[in-house]
Design a protein around this motif. Structure first.
Motif, PDB file in Angstrom:
ATOM      1  N   ASP A   5       7.840   9.393   1.155  1.00 42.87           N
ATOM      2  CA  ASP A   5       7.343   8.805   2.470  1.00 42.87           C
ATOM      3  C   ASP A   5       6.091   7.865   2.513  1.00 42.87           C
ATOM      4  O   ASP A   5       5.801   7.281   3.402  1.00 42.87           O
ATOM      5  CB  ASP A   5       6.628  10.346   3.080  1.00 42.87           C
ATOM      6  CG  ASP A   5       7.660  11.107   3.669  1.00 42.87           C
ATOM      7  OD1 ASP A   5       8.771  10.887   3.986  1.00 42.87           O
ATOM      8  OD2 ASP A   5       7.414  12.320   3.588  1.00 42.87           O
ATOM      9  N   ALA A   6       5.704   7.894   1.163  1.00 46.79           N
ATOM     10  CA  ALA A   6       4.408   6.926   0.876  1.00 46.79           C
ATOM     11  C   ALA A   6       4.922   5.414   0.806  1.00 46.79           C
ATOM     12  O   ALA A   6       5.816   5.168   0.405  1.00 46.79           O
ATOM     13  CB  ALA A   6       4.018   7.094  -0.387  1.00 46.79           C
ATOM     14  N   PRO A   7       3.933   4.522   1.125  1.00 43.00           N
ATOM     15  CA  PRO A   7       4.555   3.010   0.964  1.00 43.00           C
ATOM     16  C   PRO A   7       4.325   2.691  -0.356  1.00 43.00           C
ATOM     17  O   PRO A   7       3.778   3.440  -1.223  1.00 43.00           O
ATOM     18  CB  PRO A   7       3.083   2.422   1.599  1.00 43.00           C
ATOM     19  CG  PRO A   7       2.255   3.352   1.858  1.00 43.00           C
ATOM     20  CD  PRO A   7       2.783   4.599   1.958  1.00 43.00           C
ATOM     21  N   ARG A   8       5.466   1.772  -0.846  1.00 42.88           N
ATOM     22  CA  ARG A   8       5.551   1.625  -2.236  1.00 42.88           C
ATOM     23  C   ARG A   8       5.642   2.836  -3.222  1.00 42.88           C
ATOM     24  O   ARG A   8       5.073   3.251  -3.679  1.00 42.88           O
ATOM     25  CB  ARG A   8       4.407   0.712  -2.765  1.00 42.88           C
ATOM     26  CG  ARG A   8       4.248  -0.764  -2.098  1.00 42.88           C
ATOM     27  CD  ARG A   8       5.444  -1.587  -2.211  1.00 42.88           C
ATOM     28  NE  ARG A   8       5.978  -1.606  -3.564  1.00 42.88           N
ATOM     29  CZ  ARG A   8       5.705  -2.611  -4.474  1.00 42.88           C
ATOM     30  NH1 ARG A   8       4.762  -3.519  -4.064  1.00 42.88           N
ATOM     31  NH2 ARG A   8       6.187  -2.668  -5.735  1.00 42.88           N
ATOM     32  N   LEU A  22       2.226  12.080  -8.821  1.00 41.54           N
ATOM     33  CA  LEU A  22       1.752  12.184  -7.620  1.00 41.54           C
ATOM     34  C   LEU A  22       1.492  10.808  -6.693  1.00 41.54           C
ATOM     35  O   LEU A  22       0.245  10.415  -7.364  1.00 41.54           O
ATOM     36  CB  LEU A  22       0.819  13.281  -7.149  1.00 41.54           C
ATOM     37  CG  LEU A  22       0.147  13.512  -5.492  1.00 41.54           C
ATOM     38  CD1 LEU A  22       1.767  13.990  -5.044  1.00 41.54           C
ATOM     39  CD2 LEU A  22      -0.688  14.526  -5.486  1.00 41.54           C
ATOM     40  N   ASN A  23       2.075  10.217  -6.130  1.00 39.54           N
ATOM     41  CA  ASN A  23       1.943   8.988  -5.413  1.00 39.54           C
ATOM     42  C   ASN A  23       0.625   9.153  -4.179  1.00 39.54           C
ATOM     43  O   ASN A  23       0.747  10.153  -3.658  1.00 39.54           O
ATOM     44  CB  ASN A  23       3.005   8.369  -4.467  1.00 39.54           C
ATOM     45  CG  ASN A  23       2.728   7.005  -4.310  1.00 39.54           C
ATOM     46  OD1 ASN A  23       1.564   6.408  -3.936  1.00 39.54           O
ATOM     47  ND2 ASN A  23       3.979   6.163  -4.559  1.00 39.54           N
ATOM     48  N   LEU A  24      -0.374   8.648  -4.457  1.00 42.61           N
ATOM     49  CA  LEU A  24      -1.526   8.716  -3.382  1.00 42.61           C
ATOM     50  C   LEU A  24      -1.499   7.498  -2.722  1.00 42.61           C
ATOM     51  O   LEU A  24      -2.764   7.299  -1.881  1.00 42.61           O
ATOM     52  CB  LEU A  24      -2.836   8.662  -4.326  1.00 42.61           C
ATOM     53  CG  LEU A  24      -3.067  10.045  -5.233  1.00 42.61           C
ATOM     54  CD1 LEU A  24      -4.429   9.818  -5.823  1.00 42.61           C
ATOM     55  CD2 LEU A  24      -2.640  11.364  -4.561  1.00 42.61           C
ATOM     56  N   ASN A  25      -0.676   6.646  -2.497  1.00 37.27           N
ATOM     57  CA  ASN A  25      -0.445   5.505  -1.407  1.00 37.27           C
ATOM     58  C   ASN A  25      -0.386   6.307  -0.068  1.00 37.27           C
ATOM     59  O   ASN A  25       0.073   7.264   0.231  1.00 37.27           O
ATOM     60  CB  ASN A  25       0.751   4.664  -1.597  1.00 37.27           C
ATOM     61  CG  ASN A  25       0.575   4.021  -2.950  1.00 37.27           C
ATOM     62  OD1 ASN A  25      -0.511   3.812  -3.536  1.00 37.27           O
ATOM     63  ND2 ASN A  25       1.612   3.361  -3.312  1.00 37.27           N
TER      64      ASN A  25
END
Length: 595
Positions: A5-8, A22-25
């Motif tokens: 769901d995150a961008p990039r 964990l992606n924080l974008n």
């Protein structure tokens, strides 16, 4: 928000992969701090006024802000919950790139500072927050209007002009969390040794290492090839050799960009795995023979294109991973086999795609804006440039697609002037690059002032648009007096000493058939009057360099239009401008040095 769901959403460090992250974008609180007074006004603890979509900079449309005015500082704030199943491990907070001077707080405690807008940095959250707990991350990014700063092609005026473009401030690459064991692997250096059919691995470590070993396993599609293991407690960076049997050796090349799989492990005495990462490697060599640069022992004419790495909606940040791939595919479709990654340290995923697609690149620093706020156009880099550049070399050392390094671009200094800070920094960056990497050629500074006598490569930038005059200017190479921007024996540079030589910027032919008469548009020289005149000029300029038996390559300006600079092979939105079959045909004739 999940990774998808995150961008990039893609993994940002594909040459050193752990499964958990964990992606924080995504949406962060955000506030512009025009006068850089936010610390005094309590923004470390306060809620911020707006929101931004990370990792896109506030100047970009994709960020949701699109403010292109000067910003002395910007602030970000976000609270995240560290996954509970990360219990028992340290948690690292990674920033892939923040422009320019960053200070990071976690739960009100300052945890890291970093200078430089091109390279990643990391903070350890140990003692601040643990698995299952919330952590509030606050970022201040300072981007001062004046001073000696490595800005690359970012404009030093309010608006864009000539070959300077919209600025980037703050976070512009992925932010992410990673759980790691107390004793862990750090990023390895992977050096291919084609002559001996092996890889040399240097494996730095962090944390206690008593009783541990490091292990490396090399594989291909048929399965495991070889494994090596050594004690971890006798060297700061244990060294391993992975020899490949002759029947499993496969060279990385433009035509066959084969990559081996690597598994790196930190192993306890009982055989249990303490830490493990996956990586990859390409077996290839880059050497110099006379005026030729050889790939795997063979001359390969480097048909490079100048790639600025700008996007209409993301500025320095590609809108998607697919956009990175498409830029390489567009370049190859036009007949190029590589690029100067110009005035920008490209994100790691671009290099990953170059590795797997067989695309040659020169790694470069973004130093060109260092004269901002100064009188005249002499650039005066600082010692910080050396630090930032070495971070880039360390990050990208193991990528097989990189075939050369270029620390600086178009520095201006008369050879007979007194020694200056620029001379010191130029030599420091050259020597530091050579000390960090003995496996690739280094160009001291591209274009004008070759200040380091022993530079591995010599080059020039020549935007002459008349084919006959261009040929005459470039003809001195055969006599050992090549063109050097102001003619043979130019006083900016040390004398030419027979190094491999290429014209690393040329062309830049100004062509936009859709431009209105009153539209801001810029390119080199006089615009061709017709499309056919463009083709004739392109074909003629390219042929001059391809037919020179002492020229190892060239770099054509440029891959795409960038804002008002409308001299790309493609438009800024990556749509076609030309008959690509004709552009490609002009470049794919066999070069003289390849014969």
């Amino acid at each position: 928000m999940t990774h998808a769901d995150a961008p990039r959403p893609e993994y940002p460090r594909p040459q050193f992969v752990r499964p958990d992250w964990l992606n924080l974008n995504g949406q962060w609180q955000f506030e512009i701090d025009r006068a850089d007074s936010g610390f005094e006004r309590g923004l470390v603890e306060a809620e911020l006024k707006g929101e931004i979509l990370v990792p896109f900079c506030p100047e970009s449309e994709l960020s949701g802000i699109g403010d292109v005015d000067w910003m002395e500082a910007v602030w970000y704030r976000r609270t995240v919950t560290i996954p509970a199943d990360w219990a028992g491990r340290d948690v690292l907070l990674h920033f892939q790139a923040v422009d320019h001077d960053a200070t990071i707080w976690a739960n009100g405690k300052e945890i890291v500072r970093h200078r430089g807008g091109w390279t990643p940095f990391t903070a350890d959250l140990t003692g601040v927050a643990s698995a299952g707990e919330d952590v509030t991350i606050v970022v201040r990014a300072r981007d001062p209007k004046s001073g000696s700063q490595a800005r690359g092609k970012q404009s030093d005026q309010y608006g864009n002009y000539a070959c300077l473009y919209t600025r980037t401030t703050g976070i512009w690459q992925t932010v992410w969390l990673e759980p790691v064991p107390k004793s862990r692997l750090k990023r390895p250096r992977v050096t291919p040794d084609l002559a001996n059919g092996e890889f040399l691995l240097d494996l730095p470590l962090s944390g206690p290492r008593a009783g541990l070993s490091v292990r490396a396993t090399l594989s291909d599609q048929a399965g495991e090839i070889t494994t090596a293991q050594v004690r971890a407690d006798l060297d700061l960076a244990p060294r391993l050799r992975l020899a490949i049997p002759e029947d499993r050796r496969r060279q990385w090349s433009i035509d066959d960009p084969f990559l081996y799989d690597l598994t790196l492990s930190l192993v306890a005495a009982d055989g249990s795995v303490v830490d493990s990462v996956t990586s990859y490697a390409g077996l290839r060599s880059v050497t110099i023979e006379g005026k030729a640069i050889l790939l795997n022992g063979q001359p390969v004419f480097q048909r490079l294109v100048l790639d600025q790495g700008y996007y209409p909606d993301g500025i320095l940040t590609a809108p998607s991973d697919e956009a990175l791939v498409r830029d390489i595919e567009l370049s190859v479709a036009a007949g190029f086999n590589g690029a100067r990654l110009h005035q920008k340290v490209f994100e790691e995923r671009f290099l990953y795609h170059a590795d797997r697609l067989g695309y040659l690149v020169w790694g470069e620093f973004g130093d060109w804006g260092s004269n901002v706020g100064k009188t005249g156009d002499n650039q005066q880099p600082t010692a910080s440039y050396v630090t930032q550049w070495l971070e880039a070399v360390e990050r990208d050392y193991s990528h097989p697609s990189i075939v050369g390094w270029c620390p600086l671009n178009e520095t201006h200094q008369h050879l007979h002037d007194r020694i200056t800070q620029l001379d010191d920094v130029t030599r420091a960056m050259f020597l530091a690059t050579k000390a960090a990497d003995q496996s690739r050629p280094v160009l001291d500074t591209s274009g004008y002032s070759h200040r380091v006598l022993e530079t591995d490569v010599y080059d020039s930038h020549n935007y002459e648009q008349n084919v006959e005059k261009f040929a005459e200017a470039m003809s001195g190479l055969a006599a050992g007096a090549p063109y050097a921007n102001a003619g043979p024996n130019v006083p900016f540079s040390q004398p030419y000493a027979g190094q491999p030589y290429f014209c690393s910027e040329f062309g830049g032919i100004w062509w936009n058939p859709d431009a209105r008469p009153d539209e801001d548009s810029w390119g080199y020289g006089e615009r061709p009057r017709t499309l056919e005149e463009f083709y004739a000029r392109f074909e003629g300029l390219v042929a001059v360099l391809l037919e020179d038996p002492q020229m190892f390559g060239y770099c054509y300006t440029q891959l795409t239009d960038v804002y008002q600079e409308q001299n790309g092979v493609y438009r800024f939105d990556r749509s076609d401008k030309f008959d690509l079959a004709r552009i490609r045909a002009a470049q794919t004739q066999t070069a003289a040095i390849e014969k």
